[in-house]
Design a protein around this motif. Structure first.
Motif, PDB file in Angstrom:
ATOM      1  N   LEU A 194       0.845  -1.192   0.000  1.00 14.41           N
ATOM      2  CA  LEU A 194       0.000   0.000   0.000  1.00 14.41           C
ATOM      3  C   LEU A 194       0.878   1.238   0.000  1.00 14.41           C
ATOM      4  CD1 LEU A 194      -2.798   1.326   0.204  1.00 14.41           C
ATOM      5  CD2 LEU A 194      -2.618   1.128   2.695  1.00 14.41           C
ATOM      6  N   ILE A 195       0.866   1.976  -1.107  1.00 14.93           N
ATOM      7  CA  ILE A 195       1.663   3.187  -1.257  1.00 14.93           C
ATOM      8  C   ILE A 195       0.807   4.386  -0.876  1.00 14.93           C
ATOM      9  CG2 ILE A 195       2.898   4.651  -2.909  1.00 14.93           C
ATOM     10  CD1 ILE A 195       3.419   2.093  -4.550  1.00 14.93           C
ATOM     11  N   SER A 196       1.306   5.220   0.045  1.00 16.79           N
ATOM     12  CA  SER A 196       0.506   6.354   0.501  1.00 16.79           C
ATOM     13  C   SER A 196       1.397   7.407   1.155  1.00 16.79           C
ATOM     14  CB  SER A 196      -0.548   5.876   1.514  1.00 16.79           C
ATOM     15  OG  SER A 196      -1.306   6.960   2.003  1.00 16.79           O
ATOM     16  N   HIS A 197       0.895   8.638   1.164  1.00 14.36           N
ATOM     17  CA  HIS A 197       1.553   9.695   1.936  1.00 14.36           C
ATOM     18  C   HIS A 197       0.915   9.844   3.311  1.00 14.36           C
ATOM     19  CE1 HIS A 197      -1.949  11.675   0.102  1.00 14.36           C
ATOM     20  NE2 HIS A 197      -1.960  12.420   1.196  1.00 14.36           N
ATOM     21  N   ASP A 198      -0.166   9.109   3.544  1.00 10.95           N
ATOM     22  CA  ASP A 198      -0.914   9.203   4.802  1.00 10.95           C
ATOM     23  C   ASP A 198      -0.354   8.193   5.799  1.00 10.95           C
ATOM     24  OD1 ASP A 198      -2.739   9.268   6.877  1.00 10.95           O
ATOM     25  OD2 ASP A 198      -4.480   9.461   5.560  1.00 10.95           O
ATOM     26  N   ILE A 199       0.619   8.610   6.566  1.00 13.21           N
ATOM     27  CA  ILE A 199       1.317   7.693   7.461  1.00 13.21           C
ATOM     28  C   ILE A 199       0.402   7.185   8.574  1.00 13.21           C
ATOM     29  CG2 ILE A 199       2.234   9.536   8.943  1.00 13.21           C
ATOM     30  CD1 ILE A 199       4.818   7.865   9.153  1.00 13.21           C
ATOM     31  N   ARG A 200      -0.541   8.009   9.006  1.00 15.36           N
ATOM     32  CA  ARG A 200      -1.454   7.570  10.074  1.00 15.36           C
ATOM     33  C   ARG A 200      -2.379   6.457   9.573  1.00 15.36           C
ATOM     34  NH1 ARG A 200      -3.985  12.398  11.996  1.00 15.36           N
ATOM     35  NH2 ARG A 200      -2.480  12.561  13.686  1.00 15.36           N
ATOM     36  N   MET A 201      -2.894   6.611   8.377  1.00 14.84           N
ATOM     37  CA  MET A 201      -3.768   5.591   7.809  1.00 14.84           C
ATOM     38  C   MET A 201      -3.013   4.286   7.603  1.00 14.84           C
ATOM     39  SD  MET A 201      -4.402   4.051   4.598  1.00 14.84           S
ATOM     40  CE  MET A 201      -4.053   5.225   3.298  1.00 14.84           C
ATOM     41  N   VAL A 202      -1.796   4.373   7.075  1.00 13.12           N
ATOM     42  CA  VAL A 202      -0.982   3.181   6.848  1.00 13.12           C
ATOM     43  C   VAL A 202      -0.660   2.477   8.162  1.00 13.12           C
ATOM     44  CG1 VAL A 202       1.312   2.409   6.124  1.00 13.12           C
ATOM     45  CG2 VAL A 202      -0.005   3.946   4.660  1.00 13.12           C
ATOM     46  N   ALA A 203      -0.353   3.262   9.198  1.00 14.98           N
ATOM     47  CA  ALA A 203      -0.016   2.682  10.496  1.00 14.98           C
ATOM     48  C   ALA A 203      -1.182   1.892  11.074  1.00 14.98           C
ATOM     49  CB  ALA A 203       0.407   3.782  11.465  1.00 14.98           C
ATOM     50  N   ALA A 204      -2.404   2.364  10.826  1.00 15.84           N
ATOM     51  CA  ALA A 204      -3.585   1.686  11.365  1.00 15.84           C
ATOM     52  C   ALA A 204      -3.967   0.462  10.539  1.00 15.84           C
ATOM     53  CB  ALA A 204      -4.756   2.662  11.417  1.00 15.84           C
ATOM     54  N   PHE A 205      -3.531   0.422   9.281  1.00 18.01           N
ATOM     55  CA  PHE A 205      -4.008  -0.611   8.361  1.00 18.01           C
ATOM     56  C   PHE A 205      -2.985  -1.716   8.098  1.00 18.01           C
ATOM     57  CE2 PHE A 205      -4.742  -2.079   3.932  1.00 18.01           C
ATOM     58  CZ  PHE A 205      -6.010  -2.612   4.085  1.00 18.01           C
ATOM     59  N   CYS A 206      -1.702  -1.370   8.076  1.00 16.41           N
ATOM     60  CA  CYS A 206      -0.675  -2.304   7.608  1.00 16.41           C
ATOM     61  C   CYS A 206       0.054  -3.015   8.743  1.00 16.41           C
ATOM     62  CB  CYS A 206       0.335  -1.559   6.729  1.00 16.41           C
ATOM     63  SG  CYS A 206      -0.387  -0.932   5.188  1.00 16.41           S
ATOM     64  N   ILE A 208       5.515  12.323  11.469  1.00 17.54           N
ATOM     65  CA  ILE A 208       4.537  12.148  12.540  1.00 17.54           C
ATOM     66  C   ILE A 208       4.191  13.495  13.169  1.00 17.54           C
ATOM     67  CG2 ILE A 208       4.146  11.114  14.808  1.00 17.54           C
ATOM     68  CD1 ILE A 208       6.000   8.812  13.904  1.00 17.54           C
ATOM     69  N   ALA A 209       5.217  14.316  13.394  1.00 14.62           N
ATOM     70  CA  ALA A 209       4.997  15.629  14.015  1.00 14.62           C
ATOM     71  C   ALA A 209       4.181  16.549  13.125  1.00 14.62           C
ATOM     72  CB  ALA A 209       6.343  16.269  14.345  1.00 14.62           C
ATOM     73  N   ALA A 210       4.239  16.319  11.800  1.00 19.98           N
ATOM     74  CA  ALA A 210       3.522  17.185  10.862  1.00 19.98           C
ATOM     75  C   ALA A 210       2.051  16.803  10.702  1.00 19.98           C
ATOM     76  CB  ALA A 210       4.203  17.144   9.496  1.00 19.98           C
ATOM     77  N   MET A 211       1.643  15.691  11.316  1.00 17.71           N
ATOM     78  CA  MET A 211       0.252  15.263  11.200  1.00 17.71           C
ATOM     79  C   MET A 211      -0.636  16.057  12.154  1.00 17.71           C
ATOM     80  SD  MET A 211       0.361  11.110  10.852  1.00 17.71           S
ATOM     81  CE  MET A 211       1.025  10.883  12.498  1.00 17.71           C
ATOM     82  N   PRO A 212      -1.739  16.597  11.663  1.00 18.87           N
ATOM     83  CA  PRO A 212      -2.657  17.306  12.567  1.00 18.87           C
ATOM     84  C   PRO A 212      -3.297  16.331  13.553  1.00 18.87           C
ATOM     85  CG  PRO A 212      -3.634  17.063  10.393  1.00 18.87           C
ATOM     86  CD  PRO A 212      -2.219  16.603  10.270  1.00 18.87           C
ATOM     87  N   ASP A 213      -3.478  16.788  14.791  1.00 16.21           N
ATOM     88  CA  ASP A 213      -4.089  15.979  15.838  1.00 16.21           C
ATOM     89  C   ASP A 213      -5.213  16.785  16.470  1.00 16.21           C
ATOM     90  OD1 ASP A 213      -4.826  14.426  17.976  1.00 16.21           O
ATOM     91  OD2 ASP A 213      -2.787  14.029  18.677  1.00 16.21           O
ATOM     92  N   ARG A 269      -6.946  16.268  18.906  1.00 19.36           N
ATOM     93  CA  ARG A 269      -6.910  16.254  20.377  1.00 19.36           C
ATOM     94  C   ARG A 269      -5.960  17.306  20.918  1.00 19.36           C
ATOM     95  NH1 ARG A 269      -5.124  10.183  21.074  1.00 19.36           N
ATOM     96  NH2 ARG A 269      -3.692  11.044  19.516  1.00 19.36           N
ATOM     97  N   HIS A 270      -4.970  17.682  20.095  1.00 13.99           N
ATOM     98  CA  HIS A 270      -3.985  18.676  20.522  1.00 13.99           C
ATOM     99  C   HIS A 270      -3.796  19.699  19.394  1.00 13.99           C
ATOM    100  CE1 HIS A 270      -3.061  16.006  23.878  1.00 13.99           C
ATOM    101  NE2 HIS A 270      -2.903  15.016  23.010  1.00 13.99           N
ATOM    102  N   PRO A 271      -4.754  20.561  19.165  1.00  9.82           N
ATOM    103  CA  PRO A 271      -4.656  21.529  18.064  1.00  9.82           C
ATOM    104  C   PRO A 271      -3.523  22.527  18.276  1.00  9.82           C
ATOM    105  CG  PRO A 271      -6.519  22.039  19.483  1.00  9.82           C
ATOM    106  CD  PRO A 271      -5.996  20.716  19.944  1.00  9.82           C
ATOM    107  N   VAL A 272      -2.880  22.900  17.173  1.00  9.70           N
ATOM    108  CA  VAL A 272      -1.804  23.891  17.203  1.00  9.70           C
ATOM    109  C   VAL A 272      -2.081  24.938  16.136  1.00  9.70           C
ATOM    110  CG1 VAL A 272      -0.070  22.285  18.107  1.00  9.70           C
ATOM    111  CG2 VAL A 272      -0.402  22.486  15.633  1.00  9.70           C
ATOM    112  N   ARG A 273      -1.498  26.102  16.303  1.00 17.92           N
ATOM    113  CA  ARG A 273      -1.703  27.173  15.326  1.00 17.92           C
ATOM    114  C   ARG A 273      -0.971  26.863  14.024  1.00 17.92           C
ATOM    115  NH1 ARG A 273      -0.607  33.024  17.601  1.00 17.92           N
ATOM    116  NH2 ARG A 273      -1.433  33.434  15.495  1.00 17.92           N
ATOM    117  N   ARG A 274       0.166  26.180  14.129  1.00 16.03           N
ATOM    118  CA  ARG A 274       0.950  25.874  12.928  1.00 16.03           C
ATOM    119  C   ARG A 274       1.571  24.490  13.071  1.00 16.03           C
ATOM    120  NH1 ARG A 274       5.820  29.613  10.337  1.00 16.03           N
ATOM    121  NH2 ARG A 274       6.194  28.300   8.500  1.00 16.03           N
ATOM    122  N   LEU A 275       1.404  23.661  12.019  1.00 16.26           N
ATOM    123  CA  LEU A 275       1.975  22.318  12.057  1.00 16.26           C
ATOM    124  C   LEU A 275       3.484  22.373  11.906  1.00 16.26           C
ATOM    125  CD1 LEU A 275      -0.575  20.424   9.780  1.00 16.26           C
ATOM    126  CD2 LEU A 275      -0.395  20.305  12.269  1.00 16.26           C
TER     127      LEU A 275
END
Length: 273
Positions: A207-219, A249-254, A256-262
């Protein structure tokens, strides 16, 4: 039957060798779901197309080893590769709008796999295509088979692509950003569908993707690429230690912990190693 994909020191170059899109990549896959992640331009899609031998003539491919079971993918002729593609190896493209033939009805396009790789008659292939479209949870199969690509939604088009690619029950499936063109509400359904089909047929999935969170949950495994190289391979995202992976990982929006700038990866630091 050995269905292990073995890659050792694979490199892909363009512009007469001056641009390395893939640089010394090595890994193996024998079963399960393996995610390949990285930002745009990291070499993910080029790697997938190199495995399928679908790169343009301007690409130069070299490797110490690139095999799938008993098949030497590096030295196989184009005739041999045509026999492998769609039968034992399949590539699911990113956007069905550019992958499906706009002038052929859906049913004919899906049935083509059964005709070419299973030796079925047109009638048998049509029945197999209808059964496969039902398997990918498409309603009103008769209407969809008679429709053209522009007459169906993006989510349905992606299901059609999956049906066409998996009809011959390939042993290796490469899915290149299969959910990026879909609405969020449809993405989960497509991933669940891929999971069901791949697991049921005992295939391996890249599975090729730029979505590291989705890949982590699926693969089951995650391969991280940066500038054409594999910089890290982990089974759990929390175990990642390479600065580039940590930066992704740090660049992913969360929420639960919103920030002004990613966070943005520090390129200078990454270049220093």
């Amino acid at each position: 039957m050995d269905t292990t994909l073995s890659i050792r020191d694979l490199s892909v170059r363009f512009a007469q060798g001056s641009v390395r899109a893939v640089d010394g990549v090595s890994f193996s896959v024998s079963s399960g779901k393996i995610g390949i992640v990285g930002e745009s331009g990291s070499g993910k899609s080029t790697l997938g197309r190199a495995i399928m031998r679908l790169l343009p003539p301007s690409a130069s491919i070299s490797a110490d080893c690139m095999t799938f079971g008993e098949h030497d993918l590096l030295r196989a002729s184009e005739k041999d590769m045509r026999k492998l593609r769609g039968s034992v190896m399949a590539l699911i493209m990113q956007d069905p709008r550019y992958s499906l033939n706009p002038v052929l009805p859906i049913g004919r396009q899906v049935a083509e796999t059964a005709i070419l790789h299973k030796g079925m008659s047109r009638k048998e292939a049509g029945e197999a295509a209808a059964a496969m479209l039902e398997r990918v949870r498409i309603r009103d199969v008769t209407r969809v088979m008679q429709s053209y690509p522009h007459q169906i939604s993006g989510g349905m088009g992606q299901r059609v692509m999956i049906a066409a690619m998996l009809l011959a029950r390939p042993r290796l499936v490469i899915a290149d950003e299969p959910t990026s063109a879909l609405d969020v509400s449809v993405r989960g359904e497509v991933l669940e569908l891929l999971d069901d089909l791949v697991c049921a047929d005992g295939s391996s999935l890249l599975l090729i993707s730029h979505d590291i969170r989705m890949v982590a949950a699926f693969c089951d495994r995650i391969i991280v690429m940066y500038q054409g190289r594999i910089v890290e391979e982990v089974t759990q995202l929390r175990d990642a230690s390479h600065p580039y992976t940590r930066a992704l990982i740090a660049a992913m929006p969360d929420p639960r912990h919103p920030v002004r700038r990613l966070a943005v990866p520090d390129r200078a630091k990454l270049e220093r190693g």
